[in-house]
Write a protein that holds these residues in place. Sequence first.
Motif, mmCIF file in Angstrom:
data_model
loop_
_atom_site.group_PDB
_atom_site.id
_atom_site.type_symbol
_atom_site.label_atom_id
_atom_site.label_comp_id
_atom_site.label_asym_id
_atom_site.label_seq_id
_atom_site.Cartn_x
_atom_site.Cartn_y
_atom_site.Cartn_z
ATOM 1 N N GLN A 1 -10.899 3.196 12.931
ATOM 2 C CA GLN A 1 -11.037 3.876 11.815
ATOM 3 C C GLN A 1 -9.320 3.698 11.168
ATOM 4 O O GLN A 1 -9.100 4.098 10.190
ATOM 5 C CB GLN A 1 -10.244 5.390 11.970
ATOM 6 N N TYR A 2 -8.721 2.382 12.219
ATOM 7 C CA TYR A 2 -7.784 2.193 10.990
ATOM 8 C C TYR A 2 -7.987 0.544 10.282
ATOM 9 O O TYR A 2 -8.462 0.309 10.995
ATOM 10 C CB TYR A 2 -6.309 1.857 12.494
ATOM 11 N N ASP A 3 -7.554 0.354 9.315
ATOM 12 C CA ASP A 3 -7.528 -1.337 8.542
ATOM 13 C C ASP A 3 -7.077 -1.921 8.325
ATOM 14 O O ASP A 3 -7.098 -2.819 7.977
ATOM 15 C CB ASP A 3 -8.317 -0.182 7.181
ATOM 16 N N TYR A 4 -5.336 -1.136 8.848
ATOM 17 C CA TYR A 4 -4.767 -2.467 8.758
ATOM 18 C C TYR A 4 -3.719 -2.416 9.679
ATOM 19 O O TYR A 4 -3.016 -1.532 10.597
ATOM 20 C CB TYR A 4 -3.320 -2.766 7.340
ATOM 21 N N TYR B 1 -1.846 7.444 4.061
ATOM 22 C CA TYR B 1 -3.023 7.991 5.216
ATOM 23 C C TYR B 1 -1.569 8.496 6.431
ATOM 24 O O TYR B 1 -0.706 8.244 6.598
ATOM 25 C CB TYR B 1 -3.090 5.813 4.786
ATOM 26 N N ARG C 1 0.807 -0.893 0.444
ATOM 27 C CA ARG C 1 0.149 0.248 -0.281
ATOM 28 C C ARG C 1 1.023 1.581 -0.277
ATOM 29 O O ARG C 1 2.060 1.271 0.324
ATOM 30 C CB ARG C 1 -1.214 0.457 1.304
ATOM 31 N N ARG D 1 -1.242 11.997 7.915
ATOM 32 C CA ARG D 1 -0.546 11.643 6.752
ATOM 33 C C ARG D 1 0.423 12.235 5.854
ATOM 34 O O ARG D 1 1.399 12.069 5.864
ATOM 35 C CB ARG D 1 -1.237 11.704 5.103
ATOM 36 N N SER E 1 -1.920 1.380 10.254
ATOM 37 C CA SER E 1 -2.696 2.396 9.398
ATOM 38 C C SER E 1 -3.629 3.237 9.355
ATOM 39 O O SER E 1 -4.733 1.469 8.867
ATOM 40 C CB SER E 1 -2.565 1.940 7.611
ATOM 41 N N ALA E 2 -3.871 3.916 9.395
ATOM 42 C CA ALA E 2 -5.464 4.709 8.904
ATOM 43 C C ALA E 2 -6.545 4.033 7.707
ATOM 44 O O ALA E 2 -5.916 4.358 6.883
ATOM 45 C CB ALA E 2 -5.493 5.776 9.442
ATOM 46 N N ARG E 3 -7.688 4.836 7.675
ATOM 47 C CA ARG E 3 -8.385 4.592 6.625
ATOM 48 C C ARG E 3 -8.208 6.249 5.916
ATOM 49 O O ARG E 3 -8.587 6.028 4.483
ATOM 50 C CB ARG E 3 -10.110 4.266 6.999
ATOM 51 N N GLY E 4 -7.985 6.851 6.488
ATOM 52 C CA GLY E 4 -7.703 8.473 6.472
ATOM 53 C C GLY E 4 -6.267 9.180 5.853
ATOM 54 O O GLY E 4 -5.470 8.245 6.835
#
Length: 124
Positions: A110-113, A32, A27, A53, A98-101
């Motif tokens: 709010q973190y997807d990984y 992010y 990614r 970011r 790692s956040a979504r935004g």
Amino acid sequence: QVQLVESGGGLVQAGGSLRLSCAASGRTFSNYAMGWFRQAPGKEREFVAAISRSGSSTYYADSVKGRFTISRGTAANPVYLQMNSLKPEDTAVYYCASARGAVVTSLGGQYDYWGQGTQVTVSS
């Protein structure tokens, strides 16, 4: 495949320092916000620090403010956590995420990984 791998944990005496790294792939993590969380035995996961970011904004849990510093790195290692003046209560497994935004957030949802964690043990 997105992958985060933490390193730099270990055993340290109270008052000592450690620097955690987060190796990343799969990614463009520079797009992010990134964060660090921790989980102590028998306790729920808790927020430690986050960075936007751009790196211009940071946010810390009160328990680590003034002692820990989160910073952005390279594409391969997008985030670090410098931990100084460590206390026994800092003992936990530390996770990078790692956040979504792009903005800082302390909310785990709010973190997807997430990485698999690195153990930090602080002896008294």
